[in-house]
Design a protein around this motif. Structure first.
Motif, PDB file in Angstrom:
ATOM      1  N   PRO A 118      -8.093  -0.266   3.169  1.00  0.00           N
ATOM      2  CA  PRO A 118      -6.868  -0.920   2.704  1.00  0.00           C
ATOM      3  C   PRO A 118      -5.899  -1.166   3.861  1.00  0.00           C
ATOM      4  N   PRO A 119      -4.946  -2.098   3.705  1.00  0.00           N
ATOM      5  CA  PRO A 119      -3.939  -2.336   4.748  1.00  0.00           C
ATOM      6  C   PRO A 119      -3.294  -1.036   5.189  1.00  0.00           C
ATOM      7  N   CYS A 120      -3.070  -0.909   6.491  1.00  0.00           N
ATOM      8  CA  CYS A 120      -2.697   0.403   7.047  1.00  0.00           C
ATOM      9  C   CYS A 120      -1.196   0.613   7.193  1.00  0.00           C
ATOM     10  N   GLN A 121      -0.361  -0.419   6.916  1.00  0.00           N
ATOM     11  CA  GLN A 121       1.064  -0.288   7.221  1.00  0.00           C
ATOM     12  C   GLN A 121       1.712   0.917   6.549  1.00  0.00           C
ATOM     13  N   ALA A 122       1.303   1.204   5.323  1.00  0.00           N
ATOM     14  CA  ALA A 122       1.941   2.289   4.582  1.00  0.00           C
ATOM     15  C   ALA A 122       1.557   3.665   5.135  1.00  0.00           C
ATOM     16  N   TYR A 123       0.418   3.746   5.836  1.00  0.00           N
ATOM     17  CA  TYR A 123      -0.016   5.014   6.406  1.00  0.00           C
ATOM     18  C   TYR A 123       0.362   5.162   7.877  1.00  0.00           C
ATOM     19  N   SER A 124       0.568   4.034   8.564  1.00  0.00           N
ATOM     20  CA  SER A 124       0.738   4.089  10.015  1.00  0.00           C
ATOM     21  C   SER A 124       2.036   4.794  10.391  1.00  0.00           C
ATOM     22  N   LEU A 125       2.015   5.460  11.528  1.00  0.00           N
ATOM     23  CA  LEU A 125       3.199   6.166  12.015  1.00  0.00           C
ATOM     24  C   LEU A 125       4.315   5.178  12.336  1.00  0.00           C
ATOM     25  N   ILE A 126       3.955   4.017  12.876  1.00  0.00           N
ATOM     26  CA  ILE A 126       4.961   3.004  13.207  1.00  0.00           C
ATOM     27  C   ILE A 126       5.602   2.469  11.931  1.00  0.00           C
ATOM     28  N   GLY A 127       4.772   2.200  10.919  1.00  0.00           N
ATOM     29  CA  GLY A 127       5.293   1.705   9.654  1.00  0.00           C
ATOM     30  C   GLY A 127       6.258   2.681   9.022  1.00  0.00           C
ATOM     31  N   ARG A 128       5.893   3.960   9.070  1.00  0.00           N
ATOM     32  CA  ARG A 128       6.769   4.980   8.474  1.00  0.00           C
ATOM     33  C   ARG A 128       8.053   5.134   9.274  1.00  0.00           C
ATOM     34  N   ALA A 129       7.982   4.926  10.582  1.00  0.00           N
ATOM     35  CA  ALA A 129       9.173   5.053  11.422  1.00  0.00           C
ATOM     36  C   ALA A 129      10.165   3.925  11.160  1.00  0.00           C
ATOM     37  N   ARG A 130       9.626   2.761  10.750  1.00  0.00           N
ATOM     38  CA  ARG A 130      10.484   1.584  10.578  1.00  0.00           C
ATOM     39  C   ARG A 130      11.073   1.455   9.178  1.00  0.00           C
ATOM     40  N   GLY A 131      10.606   2.234   8.229  1.00  0.00           N
ATOM     41  CA  GLY A 131      11.141   2.106   6.876  1.00  0.00           C
ATOM     42  C   GLY A 131      10.516   3.089   5.924  1.00  0.00           C
ATOM     43  N   ASN A 132      11.032   3.130   4.700  1.00  0.00           N
ATOM     44  CA  ASN A 132      10.539   4.063   3.691  1.00  0.00           C
ATOM     45  C   ASN A 132       9.232   3.551   3.096  1.00  0.00           C
ATOM     46  N   MET A 133       8.134   4.197   3.479  1.00  0.00           N
ATOM     47  CA  MET A 133       6.819   3.791   2.999  1.00  0.00           C
ATOM     48  C   MET A 133       6.308   4.693   1.877  1.00  0.00           C
ATOM     49  N   VAL A 134       7.087   5.709   1.513  1.00  0.00           N
ATOM     50  CA  VAL A 134       6.616   6.680   0.521  1.00  0.00           C
ATOM     51  C   VAL A 134       6.277   6.005  -0.798  1.00  0.00           C
ATOM     52  N   ASN A 135       7.082   5.023  -1.197  1.00  0.00           N
ATOM     53  CA  ASN A 135       6.863   4.355  -2.481  1.00  0.00           C
ATOM     54  C   ASN A 135       6.137   3.013  -2.349  1.00  0.00           C
ATOM     55  N   ASP A 136       5.572   2.764  -1.184  1.00  0.00           N
ATOM     56  CA  ASP A 136       4.850   1.511  -0.953  1.00  0.00           C
ATOM     57  C   ASP A 136       3.576   1.493  -1.795  1.00  0.00           C
ATOM     58  N   ALA A 137       3.373   0.396  -2.545  1.00  0.00           N
ATOM     59  CA  ALA A 137       2.207   0.288  -3.438  1.00  0.00           C
ATOM     60  C   ALA A 137       0.891   0.373  -2.682  1.00  0.00           C
ATOM     61  N   ARG A 138       0.913   0.014  -1.391  1.00  0.00           N
ATOM     62  CA  ARG A 138      -0.320   0.039  -0.608  1.00  0.00           C
ATOM     63  C   ARG A 138      -0.845   1.455  -0.380  1.00  0.00           C
ATOM     64  N   ASN A 139       0.012   2.461  -0.602  1.00  0.00           N
ATOM     65  CA  ASN A 139      -0.445   3.846  -0.498  1.00  0.00           C
ATOM     66  C   ASN A 139      -1.566   4.152  -1.486  1.00  0.00           C
ATOM     67  N   HIS A 140      -1.630   3.403  -2.576  1.00  0.00           N
ATOM     68  CA  HIS A 140      -2.537   3.735  -3.673  1.00  0.00           C
ATOM     69  C   HIS A 140      -3.753   2.811  -3.767  1.00  0.00           C
ATOM     70  N   LEU A 141      -3.944   1.974  -2.769  1.00  0.00           N
ATOM     71  CA  LEU A 141      -5.058   1.020  -2.831  1.00  0.00           C
ATOM     72  C   LEU A 141      -6.420   1.704  -2.795  1.00  0.00           C
ATOM     73  N   TYR A 142      -6.459   2.932  -2.255  1.00  0.00           N
ATOM     74  CA  TYR A 142      -7.736   3.659  -2.242  1.00  0.00           C
ATOM     75  C   TYR A 142      -8.240   3.920  -3.674  1.00  0.00           C
ATOM     76  N   ILE A 143      -7.316   3.986  -4.630  1.00  0.00           N
ATOM     77  CA  ILE A 143      -7.711   4.197  -6.032  1.00  0.00           C
ATOM     78  C   ILE A 143      -8.544   3.012  -6.529  1.00  0.00           C
ATOM     79  N   TYR A 144      -8.145   1.814  -6.140  1.00  0.00           N
ATOM     80  CA  TYR A 144      -8.906   0.622  -6.543  1.00  0.00           C
ATOM     81  C   TYR A 144     -10.215   0.524  -5.775  1.00  0.00           C
ATOM     82  N   TYR A 145     -10.202   0.968  -4.525  1.00  0.00           N
ATOM     83  CA  TYR A 145     -11.450   1.045  -3.746  1.00  0.00           C
ATOM     84  C   TYR A 145     -12.462   1.898  -4.518  1.00  0.00           C
TER      85      TYR A 145
END
Length: 419
Positions: A118-145
């Motif tokens: 799945p797209p990595c922005q929600a997990y990446s350290l840079i993504g988390r540093a730049r904004g709140n990724m905790v509630n990002d829907a992409r965190n849960h894409l592994y469920i659909y995988y």
């Protein structure tokens, strides 16, 4: 009945992971990807492989040379090749539609392997540093995988993602990686994973990624992890650029160009250089201020082997107020090192982090040079929705990709392990 192992590529991007598996001898049944431009790239690559296999590669060359349109290229191959690329974002609403399309494509044929991450922005350290990724829907894409694993029950799956996945937490403080592994085990897969560094496998790039592999109904204690064969080609980053035409900022073209005469065993053995002309060797234009900064950065490296710190610049060249963060925003792709720093999708925004090492050319790298760092073959054409070349879209697709050679090495070892 064919003995070729068939795979499905989820969150396929521009197809770096898929290309490596194709090279190793696997065959794609379908790719699922949300980005429309990347889907056209995948379709064009499907057309390339079919034409090449059927001794009609001259049609692909005609396309690269603008002698035929994209529609005409797609009409030259069986439509199932083009229709095997599914342009949909994977979520709860789209799953039934995607499954229906896949079932029609498969026509009761079995999927042996699922690949993708799945797209990595929600997990990446840079993504988390730049904004709140905790509630990002992409965190849960592994469920659909996992839903694809449940439905098609492949013998193996290969899941790729960034190192930040190891530490990313949900709102309750639980690690997503632990939840992910538990879900995969619950549906019948034994899990093994390692952090692989691309530069250990012939890729001239320091790029570390988690490669998680699952095997269905694994009943023994033996490891099944496809440990790739290591390769140190003993060349430096200059090898990536040596046979490319020298161009200035704003120069070059997405259209085919001729190579400069240069023999490189690594370029050929890695699969980068082939029989087709290279494309996408087109440089960004830059402001006079940026060009002066680029010269400063290259001279600093050449003279002192030191990276440019933003505060090293003369005050007249500083236009950013923040001098405590992103102080390495200008960075040379050092030609005399065995590997360059990681290429990421931010390269689509500007080229400051990827300055060409040749001060004579004085520019940031081209999409083709970035693609070579990612070990894409020179005949890999990066598309845009409109059909007209778009450098920003090409950079984004390249930066998000898995290095083709790393994928190939994993796939080759998985094939050897296959029972």
């Amino acid at each position: 009945m064919s003995n070729i192992l068939k795979f499905l590529d989820l969150f396929a991007g521009a197809g770096g992971l898929s290309e490596g598996f194709i090279r190793a001898g696997f065959e794609p049944v379908a790719h699922v990807e949300a980005d429309a431009s990347a889907c056209y790239t995948l379709k064009t690559r499907q057309a390339f492989h079919w034409l090449n296999k059927n001794n009609k590669s001259n049609i692909y060359t005609d396309y690269l040379n603008n002698k035929i349109t994209r529609d005409e290229l797609y009409e030259a191959v069986p439509q199932n090749e083009i229709n095997s690329v599914i342009n949909k974002f994977i979520d709860k609403e789209t799953l039934p539609e995607i499954f229906q399309e896949l079932d029609n494509i498969l026509n009761n044929e079995k999927i042996d392997l699922i690949i993708g991450g799945p797209p990595c922005q929600a997990y990446s350290l840079i993504g988390r540093a730049r904004g709140n990724m905790v509630n990002d829907a992409r965190n849960h894409l592994y469920i659909y995988y996992a839903e694809f694993l449940k439905r098609y029950s492949p013998k193996y799956f290969v899941f790729e993602n960034v190192l930040g996945l190891l530490t990313a937490k949900d709102p309750n403080g639980h690690l997503y990686f632990d939840k992910m592994k538990a879900l995969f085990v619950e549906i019948g897969y034994t899990i093994e994973y390692k952090v692989l560094s691309a530069n250990e496998y012939g890729v001239l790039q320091n790029r570390k990624r988690i490669i998680l592999v699952g095997k269905k109904d694994h009943l023994s204690d033996d490891s099944f992890y496809p440990e790739p064969e290591k390769w140190n080609p003993e060349v430096n980053v200059w090898e990536l650029f040596a046979d490319l035409p020298k161009i200035q900022a704003g120069g070059g073209t997405p259209a085919p160009q001729k190579y400069v005469r240069y023999k490189s065993e690594w370029l050929e053995k890695s699969g980068i250089k082939g029989k087709f002309p290279l494309t996408w060797h087109q440089a960004r234009p830059h402001s006079e201020q940026d060009l002066e900064i680029y010269r400063f950065a290259v001279n600093l490296w050449n003279g002192e082997k030191r990276r440019l710190h933003y505060n090293d610049l003369p005050s007249r060249l500083k236009s950013h107020k923040g001098t405590d963060s992103f102080v390495d925003r200008f960075k040379i792709v050092a030609g005399d090192l065995p590997a360059t720093h990681t290429v990421v999708a931010h390269i689509s925004k500007d080229g400051h982090h990827y300055i060409h090492p040749d001060i004579e050319q004085n520019r940031s790298i081209t999409p083709r040079e970035a693609a070579r760092i990612q070990t894409f073959p020179d005949d890999y054409y990066f598309e845009n929705v409109s059909g007209k070349p778009a450098r920003t879209s090409a950079f984004k697709q390249i930066g998000n990709a898995v290095p083709v050679l790393l994928a190939q090495k994993i796939a080759e070892q998985l094939l050897r392990n296959w029972e």
